[in-house]
Write a protein that holds these residues in place. Structure first.
Motif, PDB file in Angstrom:
ATOM      1  N   GLY A  76     -10.860  -3.786  -2.059  1.00 60.20           N
ATOM      2  CA  GLY A  76     -11.805  -4.161  -1.015  1.00 60.20           C
ATOM      3  C   GLY A  76     -13.241  -3.907  -1.433  1.00 60.20           C
ATOM      4  O   GLY A  76     -14.134  -4.704  -1.145  1.00 60.20           O
TER       5      GLY A  76
ATOM      6  N   ALA B 207     -14.180  -6.527  -3.966  1.00 59.46           N
ATOM      7  CA  ALA B 207     -14.411  -7.791  -3.272  1.00 59.46           C
ATOM      8  C   ALA B 207     -15.730  -7.786  -2.516  1.00 59.46           C
ATOM      9  O   ALA B 207     -16.319  -8.844  -2.292  1.00 59.46           O
ATOM     10  CB  ALA B 207     -13.255  -8.087  -2.322  1.00 59.46           C
ATOM     11  N   SER B 208     -16.211  -6.599  -2.136  1.00 61.17           N
ATOM     12  CA  SER B 208     -17.500  -6.492  -1.457  1.00 61.17           C
ATOM     13  C   SER B 208     -18.670  -6.626  -2.419  1.00 61.17           C
ATOM     14  O   SER B 208     -19.811  -6.642  -2.004  1.00 61.17           O
ATOM     15  CB  SER B 208     -17.604  -5.147  -0.742  1.00 61.17           C
TER      16      SER B 208
ATOM     17  N   THR C 169     -10.908 -10.360  -6.527  1.00 52.60           N
ATOM     18  CA  THR C 169     -11.530 -10.700  -5.248  1.00 52.60           C
ATOM     19  C   THR C 169     -10.711 -11.759  -4.522  1.00 52.60           C
ATOM     20  O   THR C 169     -10.473 -11.662  -3.316  1.00 52.60           O
ATOM     21  CB  THR C 169     -12.974 -11.179  -5.457  1.00 52.60           C
ATOM     22  N   HIS C 170     -10.246 -12.758  -5.252  1.00 52.71           N
ATOM     23  CA  HIS C 170      -9.382 -13.780  -4.649  1.00 52.71           C
ATOM     24  C   HIS C 170      -8.096 -13.151  -4.114  1.00 52.71           C
ATOM     25  O   HIS C 170      -7.648 -13.476  -3.004  1.00 52.71           O
ATOM     26  CB  HIS C 170      -9.045 -14.888  -5.659  1.00 52.71           C
ATOM     27  N   TYR C 171      -7.509 -12.261  -4.878  1.00 48.20           N
ATOM     28  CA  TYR C 171      -6.293 -11.565  -4.456  1.00 48.20           C
ATOM     29  C   TYR C 171      -6.560 -10.764  -3.173  1.00 48.20           C
ATOM     30  O   TYR C 171      -5.785 -10.835  -2.219  1.00 48.20           O
ATOM     31  CB  TYR C 171      -5.804 -10.639  -5.571  1.00 48.20           C
ATOM     32  N   ALA C 172      -7.648 -10.013  -3.170  1.00 51.21           N
ATOM     33  CA  ALA C 172      -7.980  -9.183  -2.011  1.00 51.21           C
ATOM     34  C   ALA C 172      -8.184 -10.048  -0.766  1.00 51.21           C
ATOM     35  O   ALA C 172      -7.741  -9.685   0.328  1.00 51.21           O
ATOM     36  CB  ALA C 172      -9.228  -8.351  -2.296  1.00 51.21           C
ATOM     37  N   THR C 173      -8.840 -11.181  -0.932  1.00 54.73           N
ATOM     38  CA  THR C 173      -9.079 -12.083   0.194  1.00 54.73           C
ATOM     39  C   THR C 173      -7.784 -12.664   0.713  1.00 54.73           C
ATOM     40  O   THR C 173      -7.532 -12.687   1.934  1.00 54.73           O
ATOM     41  CB  THR C 173     -10.040 -13.214  -0.228  1.00 54.73           C
ATOM     42  N   ARG C 174      -6.916 -13.108  -0.185  1.00 54.95           N
ATOM     43  CA  ARG C 174      -5.631 -13.693   0.208  1.00 54.95           C
ATOM     44  C   ARG C 174      -4.724 -12.699   0.932  1.00 54.95           C
ATOM     45  O   ARG C 174      -3.914 -13.069   1.770  1.00 54.95           O
ATOM     46  CB  ARG C 174      -4.879 -14.225  -1.022  1.00 54.95           C
TER      47      ARG C 174
ATOM     48  N   GLY D 243      -5.803 -10.011   2.736  1.00 53.42           N
ATOM     49  CA  GLY D 243      -6.465  -9.348   3.851  1.00 53.42           C
ATOM     50  C   GLY D 243      -7.023  -7.980   3.550  1.00 53.42           C
ATOM     51  O   GLY D 243      -7.065  -7.116   4.426  1.00 53.42           O
TER      52      GLY D 243
ATOM     53  N   THR E  32     -10.115  -7.401   2.508  1.00 49.56           N
ATOM     54  CA  THR E  32     -11.570  -7.392   2.636  1.00 49.56           C
ATOM     55  C   THR E  32     -11.949  -7.106   4.079  1.00 49.56           C
ATOM     56  O   THR E  32     -11.198  -7.385   5.002  1.00 49.56           O
ATOM     57  CB  THR E  32     -12.175  -8.732   2.197  1.00 49.56           C
TER      58      THR E  32
END
Length: 55
Positions: free
Chosen positions: A3, A6-7, A45-50, A52, A54
Motif C-alpha cells: 500500500g 502504491a502510494s 502497484t497494479h497488484y495492490a490496486t487489483r 484492494g 490501496t
C-alpha cells in the motif's frame, strides 16, 4: 508495504513511516515482490490496486 509503495513513497519515506531501517524496507519489498510474483514497483502497484491494498 504494498500500500505504501502504491502510494508512491520511496524506500526512505517508507522506512521513516514504519520506524525501520531502509535496508529492512528493501528486504521486505524484495520478499513481497517474490511472493506476489512481480518484478518492479509498477507491477506491485497494479497488484495492490487489483487486490484492494490501496487507501
Amino acid at each position: 508495504m504494498l500500500g505504501l509503495i502504491a502510494s508512491g513513497l520511496s524506500n526512505t519515506e517508507i522506512a521513516d513511516a514504519l520506524f525501520i531501517g531502509e535496508a529492512t524496507v528493501k528486504t521486505h519489498i524484495n520478499n513481497a515482490f517474490t511472493k506476489i510474483g512481480v518484478r518492479n514497483r509498477v507491477e506491485a502497484t497494479h497488484y495492490a490496486t487489483r487486490h484492494g491494498l490501496t487507501g
